[in-house]
Scaffold this motif. Structure first.
Motif: not given
Length: 267
Positions: A29, A252-254, A256-258, A260-261
């Motif tokens: 990313c 983990r989703q949190e 991954e969200s950061i 991906r930004q």
């Protein structure tokens, strides 16, 4: 300016395998570095499992090829300096020269200092840190080391494996920038990952803080600030070379969200 994220090796998906996957995602990313906080019991909390950060870094190094990897920061007085020196060399080779060693005195309240009979006086910890860094960098030369200090004695001890990086693995210093000894230590070594003020209520580093630190040294110095300190462009103009974002333990989703930004864009 380069951009990084920092994780604690604690809780779900922050074991060696999970952190290796997150490091690979960070690289994909566009982030420039991933750092780990160095705890055996994360911030003294035993309610969630904490994983050895050095084993995690090895997994992260094997899963990536570009990003810098390191600790922010390793509490050096909790370690034998020769063991830390050898581990750092091995990780530098595994990562093909991408390791940054962040160092500090540690938290005197760490259960693996106070709870196991190790020194906890900050002045003693600072002595141990400074002496350890002299031992570590001497061992990295691959030559026999004769050192007779207050806390460590070496009579010709030698590590024959040397770091890939020259002149050495970069050493970044953490701690309170307002403490004169911390500031002197930063200027002695290769970089700063320091905060400002007491850990319980840290202040934001300002561009003026960065400019003042930069003015005290006329040779290259990496200075890492936090993304939540302010506009990274302003800090880059003042002389900061890195800006980092701490990602709190959690799902983990949190994380991954950061990731991906991607890193912010300088204006």
């Amino acid at each position: 300016m380069r951009f990084s994220v920092t994780f604690g090796a604690v809780g779900p998906a922050r074991d060696p395998r999970g952190l290796a996957e997150l490091a690979r995602m960070a690289e994909d990313c566009g982030w420039d570095g991933v750092f780990l906080e160095d705890y055996l019991a994360y911030q003294g909390d035993t309610s969630q499992p904490t994983y050895d950060p050095w084993i995690c870094l090895a997994a992260m190094a094997s899963a990536t090829s570009r990003i810098k990897l390191g600790t922010t920061v390793t509490p050096v007085p909790r370690r034998r300096p020769w063991k830390l020196a050898a581990e750092a060399v091995a990780l530098d080779h595994l990562s093909n020269g991408r390791l940054i060693l962040g160092v500090g005195i540690g938290d005197p309240g760490d259960p693996f200092l106070a709870g196991v009979g190790e020194p906890t006086d900050p002045r003693v910890l600072a002595e141990m840190l400074d002496e350890s860094l002299e031992v570590i960098t001497a061992l990295w030369t691959g030559q026999p080391v004769h050192h007779h200090g207050k806390h460590y004695q070496l009579a010709g001890a030698q590590l024959t494996a040397r770091p890939l990086q020259h002149p050495r693995i970069p050493i970044w210093v953490g701690g309170n920038l307002l403490v004169p000894a911390v500031r002197r230590r930063i200027l002695r070594w290769d970089g700063s990952t320091a905060y400002k003020g007491p850990t319980a209520a840290p202040q934001k580093l300002t561009p003026q803080d960065i400019s003042a630190l930069r003015a005290e040294r006329n040779t290259p110095l990496d200075i890492k600030v936090r993304l939540n300190d302010g506009d990274p462009t302003t800090y880059a103009q003042a002389g900061a070379t890195w800006a980092g974002r701490w990602i709190a333990p959690g799902p983990r989703q949190e994380a991954e969200s950061i990731l991906r930004q991607g890193p912010p864009q300088l204006t």
